[in-house]
Motif scaffolding. Sequence first.
Motif, PDB file in Angstrom:
ATOM      1  N   LYS A  47       8.431  -5.288  -1.050  1.00  0.00           N
ATOM      2  CA  LYS A  47       9.295  -4.241  -0.516  1.00  0.00           C
ATOM      3  C   LYS A  47      10.472  -4.045  -1.461  1.00  0.00           C
ATOM      4  O   LYS A  47      11.123  -4.997  -1.869  1.00  0.00           O
ATOM      5  N   LEU A  48      10.742  -2.809  -1.816  1.00  0.00           N
ATOM      6  CA  LEU A  48      11.827  -2.504  -2.751  1.00  0.00           C
ATOM      7  C   LEU A  48      13.091  -2.106  -1.996  1.00  0.00           C
ATOM      8  O   LEU A  48      13.017  -1.591  -0.881  1.00  0.00           O
ATOM      9  N   GLU A 175      13.245  -0.569  -8.189  1.00  0.00           N
ATOM     10  CA  GLU A 175      13.463   0.382  -7.101  1.00  0.00           C
ATOM     11  C   GLU A 175      12.292   1.361  -6.985  1.00  0.00           C
ATOM     12  O   GLU A 175      11.392   1.381  -7.830  1.00  0.00           O
ATOM     13  N   LYS A 176      12.362   2.190  -5.919  1.00  0.00           N
ATOM     14  CA  LYS A 176      11.269   3.130  -5.621  1.00  0.00           C
ATOM     15  C   LYS A 176      11.327   4.395  -6.465  1.00  0.00           C
ATOM     16  O   LYS A 176      10.331   5.101  -6.603  1.00  0.00           O
ATOM     17  N   SER A 177      12.515   4.716  -6.997  1.00  0.00           N
ATOM     18  CA  SER A 177      12.662   5.936  -7.797  1.00  0.00           C
ATOM     19  C   SER A 177      13.650   5.687  -8.921  1.00  0.00           C
ATOM     20  O   SER A 177      14.448   4.740  -8.877  1.00  0.00           O
ATOM     21  N   THR A 220       4.696   3.610  -8.650  1.00  0.00           N
ATOM     22  CA  THR A 220       5.677   3.655  -7.550  1.00  0.00           C
ATOM     23  C   THR A 220       6.837   2.679  -7.736  1.00  0.00           C
ATOM     24  O   THR A 220       7.666   2.529  -6.842  1.00  0.00           O
ATOM     25  N   VAL A 221       6.895   2.022  -8.895  1.00  0.00           N
ATOM     26  CA  VAL A 221       7.951   1.031  -9.145  1.00  0.00           C
ATOM     27  C   VAL A 221       8.672   1.372 -10.446  1.00  0.00           C
ATOM     28  O   VAL A 221       8.036   1.644 -11.471  1.00  0.00           O
TER      29      VAL A 221
END
Length: 256
Positions: A47-48, A175-177, A220-221
């Motif tokens: 989980k980020l 992070e996610k973005s 996605t990472v």
Amino acid sequence: MPGEIKKKELFERIESAIIEILGVNLEVAKGSITSGIEVDFSKKKLKLPQIFLNNENFAVEEIGVGSDAGIKKEENTDTFTGDGKISEFKLTKEPASIINVKLKKDNENKWENLREIDDRAHFDNFKIDYKKSIVIFRTTPEKGTEISVNYYTQADFSETKGLKFNLNYKIDVFEKSSSELNNLCTNIIKILLLERPSLEGSGILITLSGGESIGNLPDTVYGKSLKYLIETELIVELPPLKKMEEIEIRKRGEAK
């Protein structure tokens, strides 16, 4: 073993201090800031955001001339109260040398430092009888006068060795973005900059030295690695040394 250096304690002290500061100041989930872990996101999904603190390498140099950080002697302070009659006071331990002798008269808040030799009058304000462990005042302290005698004792003393560590740490941030990653990295940099005085108070000097993007991540990472130089010292106290008069000196050729 006396004087043994425990590396784990040194690194844990640094990493715990940084993790605590980031944990208090960052709005991230508990447990998302860790140390001593390298994660392969292609094999493990987490989980980020995630923040990992790791030591890459370090250099060590000895502190002080001859690599000695210093000699640690036993220090003692005895306090007395004058009665206007007694000018000799028995110390609780055998003195080796005097650090200072101070008086504070009754109803006064200011301590007066006495010199063993009065330059103007050319006689003692006080003297020490080292054989009897007695401090003798030339003028009898007035009734109610507080007396403080600070001195080094004849107890065995110990030597300290010092090491200075220059450690290269990386803080890997995921992070996610890209935008969330940039914001999180910026906040980490700001926090560690603002908290430098706090870390310095714990003997940890931290300086940002650079950073880089982390590649080969899932789509996605997003990741960045912040590089920090950390300086700290490790002082190790060696077993007590015997006083010189207790060391047996053998003549050349004498059998042990």
